[in-house]
Design an enzyme around this catalytic site. Sequence first.
Site, PDB file in Angstrom:
ATOM      1  N   LYS A 146       0.870  -1.190   0.000  1.00  0.00           N
ATOM      2  CA  LYS A 146       0.000   0.000   0.000  1.00  0.00           C
ATOM      3  C   LYS A 146       0.895   1.225   0.000  1.00  0.00           C
ATOM      4  O   LYS A 146       2.014   1.177   0.511  1.00  0.00           O
ATOM      5  CB  LYS A 146      -0.875   0.026   1.259  1.00  0.00           C
ATOM      6  CG  LYS A 146      -2.095   0.901   1.118  1.00  0.00           C
ATOM      7  CD  LYS A 146      -3.217   0.146   0.458  1.00  0.00           C
ATOM      8  CE  LYS A 146      -4.396   1.011   0.127  1.00  0.00           C
ATOM      9  NZ  LYS A 146      -5.542   0.189  -0.296  1.00  0.00           N
ATOM     10  N   ASP A 203      -6.964   4.274  -4.619  1.00  0.00           N
ATOM     11  CA  ASP A 203      -7.628   4.126  -3.315  1.00  0.00           C
ATOM     12  C   ASP A 203      -8.254   5.494  -3.040  1.00  0.00           C
ATOM     13  O   ASP A 203      -8.496   6.260  -3.993  1.00  0.00           O
ATOM     14  CB  ASP A 203      -6.608   3.696  -2.233  1.00  0.00           C
ATOM     15  CG  ASP A 203      -7.284   3.229  -0.942  1.00  0.00           C
ATOM     16  OD1 ASP A 203      -7.756   2.085  -0.908  1.00  0.00           O
ATOM     17  OD2 ASP A 203      -7.361   4.012   0.030  1.00  0.00           O
TER      18      ASP A 203
HETATM   19  P1  NDP Z   1     -12.889   7.706  -3.013  1.00  0.00           P
HETATM   20  O1  NDP Z   1     -11.843   8.706  -2.793  1.00  0.00           O
HETATM   21  O2  NDP Z   1     -13.430   7.464  -4.364  1.00  0.00           O
HETATM   22  O3  NDP Z   1     -14.126   7.992  -2.050  1.00  0.00           O
HETATM   23  C1  NDP Z   1     -13.976   8.054  -0.671  1.00  0.00           C
HETATM   24  C2  NDP Z   1     -15.311   8.422  -0.054  1.00  0.00           C
HETATM   25  O4  NDP Z   1     -15.221   8.255   1.353  1.00  0.00           O
HETATM   26  C3  NDP Z   1     -15.692   9.857  -0.301  1.00  0.00           C
HETATM   27  O5  NDP Z   1     -17.089   9.982  -0.312  1.00  0.00           O
HETATM   28  C4  NDP Z   1     -15.077  10.546   0.925  1.00  0.00           C
HETATM   29  O6  NDP Z   1     -15.668  11.777   1.251  1.00  0.00           O
HETATM   30  C5  NDP Z   1     -15.347   9.530   1.997  1.00  0.00           C
HETATM   31  N1  NDP Z   1     -14.352   9.662   3.055  1.00  0.00           N
HETATM   32  C6  NDP Z   1     -13.000   9.594   2.909  1.00  0.00           C
HETATM   33  N2  NDP Z   1     -12.394   9.809   4.078  1.00  0.00           N
HETATM   34  C7  NDP Z   1     -13.384  10.013   4.967  1.00  0.00           C
HETATM   35  C8  NDP Z   1     -13.413  10.280   6.350  1.00  0.00           C
HETATM   36  N3  NDP Z   1     -12.268  10.394   7.051  1.00  0.00           N
HETATM   37  N4  NDP Z   1     -14.633  10.403   6.959  1.00  0.00           N
HETATM   38  C9  NDP Z   1     -15.782  10.308   6.246  1.00  0.00           C
HETATM   39  N5  NDP Z   1     -15.816  10.065   4.919  1.00  0.00           N
HETATM   40  C10 NDP Z   1     -14.636   9.921   4.306  1.00  0.00           C
HETATM   41  O7  NDP Z   1     -12.295   6.335  -2.394  1.00  0.00           O
HETATM   42  P2  NDP Z   1     -12.770   4.841  -2.634  1.00  0.00           P
HETATM   43  O8  NDP Z   1     -14.236   4.789  -2.852  1.00  0.00           O
HETATM   44  O9  NDP Z   1     -11.849   4.238  -3.621  1.00  0.00           O
HETATM   45  O10 NDP Z   1     -12.394   4.180  -1.226  1.00  0.00           O
HETATM   46  C11 NDP Z   1     -13.348   4.054  -0.165  1.00  0.00           C
HETATM   47  C12 NDP Z   1     -12.902   2.936   0.767  1.00  0.00           C
HETATM   48  O11 NDP Z   1     -12.847   1.698   0.027  1.00  0.00           O
HETATM   49  C13 NDP Z   1     -11.523   3.092   1.396  1.00  0.00           C
HETATM   50  O12 NDP Z   1     -11.534   2.507   2.677  1.00  0.00           O
HETATM   51  C14 NDP Z   1     -10.624   2.263   0.474  1.00  0.00           C
HETATM   52  O13 NDP Z   1      -9.450   1.835   1.127  1.00  0.00           O
HETATM   53  C15 NDP Z   1     -11.565   1.101   0.181  1.00  0.00           C
HETATM   54  N6  NDP Z   1     -11.264   0.317  -1.006  1.00  0.00           N
HETATM   55  C16 NDP Z   1     -11.144   0.884  -2.229  1.00  0.00           C
HETATM   56  C17 NDP Z   1     -10.906   0.093  -3.339  1.00  0.00           C
HETATM   57  C18 NDP Z   1     -10.867   0.655  -4.716  1.00  0.00           C
HETATM   58  O14 NDP Z   1     -10.781  -0.143  -5.660  1.00  0.00           O
HETATM   59  N7  NDP Z   1     -10.952   1.955  -4.915  1.00  0.00           N
HETATM   60  C19 NDP Z   1     -10.706  -1.356  -3.215  1.00  0.00           C
HETATM   61  C20 NDP Z   1     -10.942  -1.873  -1.882  1.00  0.00           C
HETATM   62  C21 NDP Z   1     -11.192  -1.042  -0.831  1.00  0.00           C
HETATM   63  P3  NDP Z   1     -14.904  13.159   0.921  1.00  0.00           P
HETATM   64  O15 NDP Z   1     -15.119  13.374  -0.552  1.00  0.00           O
HETATM   65  O16 NDP Z   1     -15.563  14.155   1.786  1.00  0.00           O
HETATM   66  O17 NDP Z   1     -13.449  12.938   1.269  1.00  0.00           O
HETATM   67  O1  2IT Z   2      -7.798  -1.701  -0.900  1.00  0.00           O
HETATM   68  C1  2IT Z   2      -7.743  -2.175  -2.062  1.00  0.00           C
HETATM   69  O2  2IT Z   2      -7.894  -3.373  -2.284  1.00  0.00           O
HETATM   70  C2  2IT Z   2      -7.507  -1.237  -3.170  1.00  0.00           C
HETATM   71  N1  2IT Z   2      -7.441  -0.027  -2.935  1.00  0.00           N
HETATM   72  C3  2IT Z   2      -7.334  -1.748  -4.559  1.00  0.00           C
HETATM   73  C4  2IT Z   2      -5.940  -2.275  -4.766  1.00  0.00           C
HETATM   74  C5  2IT Z   2      -5.594  -2.660  -6.176  1.00  0.00           C
HETATM   75  O3  2IT Z   2      -4.408  -2.956  -6.374  1.00  0.00           O
HETATM   76  O4  2IT Z   2      -6.453  -2.674  -7.064  1.00  0.00           O
END
Ligand code: NDP
Ligand code: 2IT
Length: 450
Positions: free
Chosen positions: A128, A168
């Site tokens: 990460k 992420d």
């Molecule tokens: P994005 O940046 O696309 O979206 C994040 C969302 O979460 C936004 O709505 C953001 O709001 C909100 N958010 C972020 N930080 C906080 C906080 N401290 N408190 C409240 N809301 C918050 O990220 P992703 O959708 O990609 O990621 C979301 C989660 O999913 C994370 O935990 C990530 O690690 C996990 N994840 C992502 C993957 C991926 O493929 N993208 C894969 C597996 C897991 P704001 O706009 O106000 O910051």
């Molecule tokens: O938390 C996760 O699994 C991710 N942010 C996606 C990682 C990836 O390599 O696609």
Amino acid sequence: MADHPTIDDFMDGVKRRNPGETEFHQAVYEVSSTIYPYIADKPKYHKWEIMRRIAEPDRVIIFRVTWQDDAGNIRVNRGYRVQNNNAIGPYKGGIRFHPSVNLSILKFLGFEQTFKNSLTGLPMGGGKGGADFNPKGKSDAEVMRFCQSFMNELYRHIGEDIDVPAGDIGVGGREIGYMFGQWKRLTSRFTGVLTGKGLEYGGSLIRPEATGYGAVYFMEDMLKNIGDAIEGKKCIVSGSGNVATFAAQKIVHRGGKVLTLSDSDGFIFDEAGIDLEKINWIIDLKTKRRGRISEYTQQFKSAKYFEGQRPWNVPADLAFPCATQNEIALPDAQAMIKNGVKGVSEGANMPTSQDAVHAFLHANVLFGPAKAANAGGVSVSGLEMSQNAAHITWKEGELQVHLRDIMTGIHDKCLQYGGMPGTKHINYVQGANVAGFVKVADAMLAFGVV
Ligand code: NDP
Ligand code: 2IT
């Protein structure tokens, strides 16, 4: 096995060696509290110190990222890459840009990623990275300059067979494009060194959808196992980014009703249901206009906005935390249980605090932990790596089938390792941890002392 260290001895050591890293301690404890009972009668894992080795990253790279903002000021951020474990494949895992990023958060994410990637069945190790850079309010040109500067250091540590970053929080298609462009320029090579790329330059179909869709598929499989389904269920979703919006889309495809979405400022509650048209409007708001979820209430009058709150008090059957770590605390879990929640599928990484997880398990709520439930994203990243390595592109239909099969495969592994003797209940936390551990641990045993 009296002469083996206990979990308390092990955790004391983890805390001593990693002072103040509370998220890392939390993630290591969550995994080891299920692994220690499993390995109690398997001395080889103790003898070869497998847990201690997995909980010590192979290496951590920390670097300065200097860039210039539009006003000409010199800005300095801190960049990281945690290469946790490459026993079963190249390091693989996302990059997070958020002001809260620190070593503890990235070490917890790299550790979790190692078990998640193992569960997918694909040959990927765990890593990460990220920076304490806040993309919010920055111009495209500023984000580009930051990404280029970040890659000026990171490029020497990554490669398609070494370490393959992806997106992420705060890192989506725009940022991956800037980083890939800079990597290509620095190395004169065109390979699958990052995933989540645009379709024009080596990206895979359904990568943007994969994490959210996968979290809903995992819920679907947990419900199916008890003879139930998503259709007709009221669902609360947090976040409004990549994972949340595509989870919402798949819930609607399956006949569920999405009541909420959120961002870090508050949440919206739409009693009429957030349908596909509204979800598309939100995707556009978030990815193109980079707006706030509160704007939804100006567009759709059936909704209310709750400033500074999370959606967990809204009565619902199913919950999908898809924003960030520790967003469900014990009182939230208690409120959800009181309201009759049947299932929780973690789209985000470690969104549920340890005591809240215990409350869900104690109440027999179907609880799909992140490393199983949100593995769809990294799975399609793995499929993007395969396509890049073979210089081919797969059709959407093939990829959809692969993703669905991988999620069911993960669910099956949880059933295999998560059964509770004497009951019909499945402990998915135990199932996912043990299944993820066994493959990595056995590979490490094969390598000897390294
Ligand atoms: P994005 O940046 O696309 O979206 C994040 C969302 O979460 C936004 O709505 C953001 O709001 C909100 N958010 C972020 N930080 C906080 C906080 N401290 N408190 C409240 N809301 C918050 O990220 P992703 O959708 O990609 O990621 C979301 C989660 O999913 C994370 O935990 C990530 O690690 C996990 N994840 C992502 C993957 C991926 O493929 N993208 C894969 C597996 C897991 P704001 O706009 O106000 O910051
Ligand atoms: O938390 C996760 O699994 C991710 N942010 C996606 C990682 C990836 O390599 O696609």
